[in-house]
Scaffold this motif. Structure first.
Motif, short mmCIF file in Angstrom:
data_model
loop_
_atom_site.label_atom_id
_atom_site.label_comp_id
_atom_site.label_asym_id
_atom_site.label_seq_id
_atom_site.Cartn_x
_atom_site.Cartn_y
_atom_site.Cartn_z
N THR A 114 0.81 -1.22 0.00
CA THR A 114 0.00 0.00 0.00
C THR A 114 0.84 1.27 0.00
OG1 THR A 114 -0.13 -0.02 2.41
CG2 THR A 114 -1.89 -1.16 1.22
N VAL A 115 2.11 1.15 -0.34
CA VAL A 115 2.99 2.32 -0.41
C VAL A 115 2.61 3.13 -1.65
CG1 VAL A 115 5.37 3.13 -0.63
CG2 VAL A 115 4.85 1.10 0.76
N HIS A 116 2.24 4.40 -1.45
CA HIS A 116 1.84 5.25 -2.57
C HIS A 116 2.97 6.12 -3.07
CE1 HIS A 116 -2.58 4.94 -1.16
NE2 HIS A 116 -2.23 3.91 -1.90
N GLU A 117 3.86 6.50 -2.16
CA GLU A 117 5.00 7.31 -2.57
C GLU A 117 6.15 7.11 -1.61
OE1 GLU A 117 4.29 9.47 0.81
OE2 GLU A 117 2.66 9.23 -0.61
N MET A 118 7.32 7.49 -2.08
CA MET A 118 8.53 7.40 -1.28
C MET A 118 9.42 8.57 -1.69
SD MET A 118 11.10 4.14 -0.94
CE MET A 118 11.47 4.11 -2.68
N VAL A 119 10.08 9.18 -0.71
CA VAL A 119 10.97 10.31 -0.98
C VAL A 119 12.36 9.94 -0.49
CG1 VAL A 119 11.44 12.76 -0.59
CG2 VAL A 119 9.09 11.94 -0.63
N VAL A 120 13.36 10.18 -1.34
CA VAL A 120 14.74 9.88 -0.99
C VAL A 120 15.58 11.13 -1.23
CG1 VAL A 120 16.73 8.42 -1.49
CG2 VAL A 120 14.42 7.47 -1.67
N PRO A 121 16.29 11.62 -0.20
CA PRO A 121 17.22 12.74 -0.41
C PRO A 121 18.37 12.30 -1.32
CG PRO A 121 16.74 12.45 1.92
CD PRO A 121 16.21 11.24 1.22
N ASN A 122 18.77 13.16 -2.24
CA ASN A 122 19.89 12.87 -3.14
C ASN A 122 21.15 13.53 -2.60
OD1 ASN A 122 18.00 11.70 -4.85
ND2 ASN A 122 17.78 13.53 -6.09
N SER A 123 22.15 12.75 -2.33
CA SER A 123 23.39 13.31 -1.79
C SER A 123 24.19 14.06 -2.86
CB SER A 123 24.26 12.22 -1.17
OG SER A 123 24.59 11.24 -2.13
N GLU A 124 23.99 13.70 -4.14
CA GLU A 124 24.77 14.31 -5.22
C GLU A 124 24.47 15.79 -5.41
OE1 GLU A 124 22.32 11.74 -6.55
OE2 GLU A 124 23.57 10.49 -5.29
N ASP A 125 23.18 16.17 -5.32
CA ASP A 125 22.82 17.55 -5.63
C ASP A 125 21.95 18.20 -4.56
OD1 ASP A 125 20.37 16.34 -5.97
OD2 ASP A 125 20.13 16.93 -8.06
N ASP A 126 21.85 17.58 -3.39
CA ASP A 126 21.02 18.08 -2.29
C ASP A 126 19.55 18.20 -2.69
OD1 ASP A 126 23.11 18.27 -0.45
OD2 ASP A 126 23.69 20.23 -1.23
N GLY A 127 19.14 17.49 -3.73
CA GLY A 127 17.75 17.46 -4.15
C GLY A 127 17.06 16.22 -3.59
N TYR A 128 15.96 15.84 -4.24
CA TYR A 128 15.16 14.71 -3.78
C TYR A 128 14.64 13.93 -4.97
CZ TYR A 128 15.12 17.39 0.52
OH TYR A 128 15.51 18.09 1.62
N SER A 129 14.53 12.62 -4.78
CA SER A 129 13.83 11.77 -5.74
C SER A 129 12.51 11.37 -5.11
CB SER A 129 14.65 10.53 -6.07
OG SER A 129 15.79 10.87 -6.83
N VAL A 130 11.42 11.58 -5.84
CA VAL A 130 10.09 11.19 -5.39
C VAL A 130 9.64 10.03 -6.26
CG1 VAL A 130 7.68 11.92 -5.14
CG2 VAL A 130 9.52 13.54 -4.64
N TYR A 131 9.34 8.92 -5.63
CA TYR A 131 8.86 7.73 -6.33
C TYR A 131 7.38 7.58 -6.04
CZ TYR A 131 13.83 6.87 -6.64
OH TYR A 131 15.17 7.00 -6.90
N ILE A 132 6.58 7.53 -7.09
CA ILE A 132 5.12 7.43 -6.97
C ILE A 132 4.67 6.12 -7.60
CG2 ILE A 132 2.90 8.47 -7.65
CD1 ILE A 132 4.30 11.19 -7.50
N ALA A 133 3.78 5.41 -6.90
CA ALA A 133 3.31 4.11 -7.37
C ALA A 133 2.67 4.23 -8.75
CB ALA A 133 2.31 3.52 -6.38
#
Length: 74
Positions: A16-35
């Motif tokens: 039932t995971v709808h989204e996941m957020v991971v901080p990116n160490s390379e550019d201080d940004g974020y990756s958002v993964y959506i089901a």
């Protein structure tokens, strides 16, 4: 988070995971993964939920449950 890069991906997520957020160490940004099985409206809500975590800087909090509480408090 003022100028952070946010990359969004639609992928298969477990259960039932709808989204996941991971901080990116390379550019201080974020990756958002959506089901990928969410419809467009559900995906939009999942993205908004992820952005609450990013804009609220919830990644500095010690416990994930606290981050969830803060994201849903408003």
């Amino acid at each position: 988070m003022s100028n952070a890069n946010v990359y969004v991906y639609r992928i298969s997520l477990p259960g039932t995971v709808h989204e996941m957020v991971v901080p990116n160490s390379e550019d201080d940004g974020y990756s958002v993964y959506i089901a990928e099985d969410l419809d467009d409206d559900q995906a939009r809500l999942a993205y908004q939920h992820a952005m609450k975590h990013i804009t609220g800087d919830h990644f500095e909090l010690a416990e994930a449950s606290r981050a969830e509480y803060m994201a849903h408090a408003n």
